[in-house]
Design an enzyme around this catalytic site. Structure first.
Site, PDB file in Angstrom:
ATOM      1  N   HIS A 112       5.630  84.513 101.843  1.00  0.00           N
ATOM      2  CA  HIS A 112       5.941  83.195 102.198  1.00  0.00           C
ATOM      3  C   HIS A 112       5.930  82.974 103.823  1.00  0.00           C
ATOM      4  O   HIS A 112       5.947  84.001 104.575  1.00  0.00           O
ATOM      5  CB  HIS A 112       7.611  82.495 102.018  1.00  0.00           C
ATOM      6  CG  HIS A 112       7.702  82.583 100.634  1.00  0.00           C
ATOM      7  ND1 HIS A 112       7.259  81.651  99.628  1.00  0.00           N
ATOM      8  CD2 HIS A 112       8.325  83.605  99.658  1.00  0.00           C
ATOM      9  CE1 HIS A 112       7.768  81.951  98.320  1.00  0.00           C
ATOM     10  NE2 HIS A 112       8.266  83.030  98.362  1.00  0.00           N
ATOM     11  N   ALA A 160      11.605 107.900  95.367  1.00  0.00           N
ATOM     12  CA  ALA A 160      12.456 106.949  94.599  1.00  0.00           C
ATOM     13  C   ALA A 160      13.274 105.968  95.994  1.00  0.00           C
ATOM     14  O   ALA A 160      13.495 106.579  96.797  1.00  0.00           O
ATOM     15  CB  ALA A 160      13.399 107.659  93.905  1.00  0.00           C
ATOM     16  N   ARG A 180       7.787 106.454 105.437  1.00  0.00           N
ATOM     17  CA  ARG A 180       6.958 106.890 106.538  1.00  0.00           C
ATOM     18  C   ARG A 180       6.619 108.395 105.906  1.00  0.00           C
ATOM     19  O   ARG A 180       7.370 109.065 105.020  1.00  0.00           O
ATOM     20  CB  ARG A 180       8.123 107.311 107.623  1.00  0.00           C
ATOM     21  CG  ARG A 180       8.511 106.178 108.335  1.00  0.00           C
ATOM     22  CD  ARG A 180       7.451 105.570 109.341  1.00  0.00           C
ATOM     23  NE  ARG A 180       7.911 104.346 110.013  1.00  0.00           N
ATOM     24  CZ  ARG A 180       7.669 103.207 109.859  1.00  0.00           C
ATOM     25  NH1 ARG A 180       6.479 102.995 109.111  1.00  0.00           N
ATOM     26  NH2 ARG A 180       8.004 102.174 110.190  1.00  0.00           N
ATOM     27  N   LYS A 183       5.757 114.789 104.409  1.00  0.00           N
ATOM     28  CA  LYS A 183       4.917 115.818 104.346  1.00  0.00           C
ATOM     29  C   LYS A 183       3.612 115.747 103.354  1.00  0.00           C
ATOM     30  O   LYS A 183       3.704 114.690 102.748  1.00  0.00           O
ATOM     31  CB  LYS A 183       5.731 117.237 103.926  1.00  0.00           C
ATOM     32  CG  LYS A 183       6.220 117.357 102.713  1.00  0.00           C
ATOM     33  CD  LYS A 183       6.996 118.545 102.166  1.00  0.00           C
ATOM     34  CE  LYS A 183       7.882 118.244 100.973  1.00  0.00           C
ATOM     35  NZ  LYS A 183       8.618 119.434 100.837  1.00  0.00           N
TER      36      LYS A 183
END
Length: 190
Positions: A112, A160, A180, A183
């Site tokens: 939105h 998760a 982020r 590895k």
């Protein structure tokens, strides 16, 4: 005690065969549904207890789509996507082969306009431009949310509970809210 599947108005064969669709004389509904309406609360509770594992299993394998279903492209998938929620309101969602998903993942293209207020914010939704593409071999852990536009690169892993707000490079493990890089899948640092 479970209610027996019997025809209350016998006509030749009194037992109602499983799967047989016999219509009631006045309502047009099956005799099973007619009998079900007369069941006691304890009988309905027993029936619910018997059916619950089947209902739960079916629910855990259900893909739920909010928006235009023709914008969801699962034609190349080879693995079950579990209880995935997909919003196609503002773009297409493509999932390639060998991808798998933990439970309660969400792929959301819809958004939105935050600069609007009141009802204008609710109804100002872009029609396109927020596609999500999940490339071959991706693993999304349980509870992952992906906000489009985003491309999750081949063989990437999203931990998760993570929130993906952009592209994920191939062969990369990402985690967090927002996600982020942690590895590479071969264990080397990013």
């Amino acid at each position: 005690m479970m209610m027996p599947l019997v025809n209350k108005k016998p006509s030749g064969n009194a037992a109602l065969r499983i799967g047989q669709d016999v219509k009631g004389p006045s309502t047009g509904e099956s005799e099973f549904l007619t009998l079900l309406k007369t069941a006691k609360k304890s009988e309905l509770a027993a029936l619910a207890k018997l059916l619950m594992p089947f209902i739960a299993d079916a629910e855990l394998r259900q893909v739920r789509v909010w928006g235009d279903k023709s914008r969801l492209h699962l034609d190349r998938i080879t693995v079950s996507v579990n209880d995935l929620l997909v919003n196609t309101r503002s773009g297409h969602v493509t999932v390639e082969e060998d991808c798998f998903f933990g439970h309660r993942c969400m792929l959301l293209t819809g958004t939105h306009d935050y600069s609007k207020t009141g009802r204008d914010r609710l109804v100002t939704v872009p029609e396109e431009g927020r596609d999500i593409h999940i490339e071959r071999g991706v693993w999304l852990g349980s509870g992952v949310t992906v906000l489009g536009p985003a491309v999750i690169g081949e063989n990437a892993v999203v931990a998760a509970g993570s929130l993906v707000t952009g592209d994920v490079p191939p062969n990369t493990i990402v985690a967090g809210r927002p996600a982020r890089p942690v590895k590479m899948i071969d264990g080397t640092p990013v």
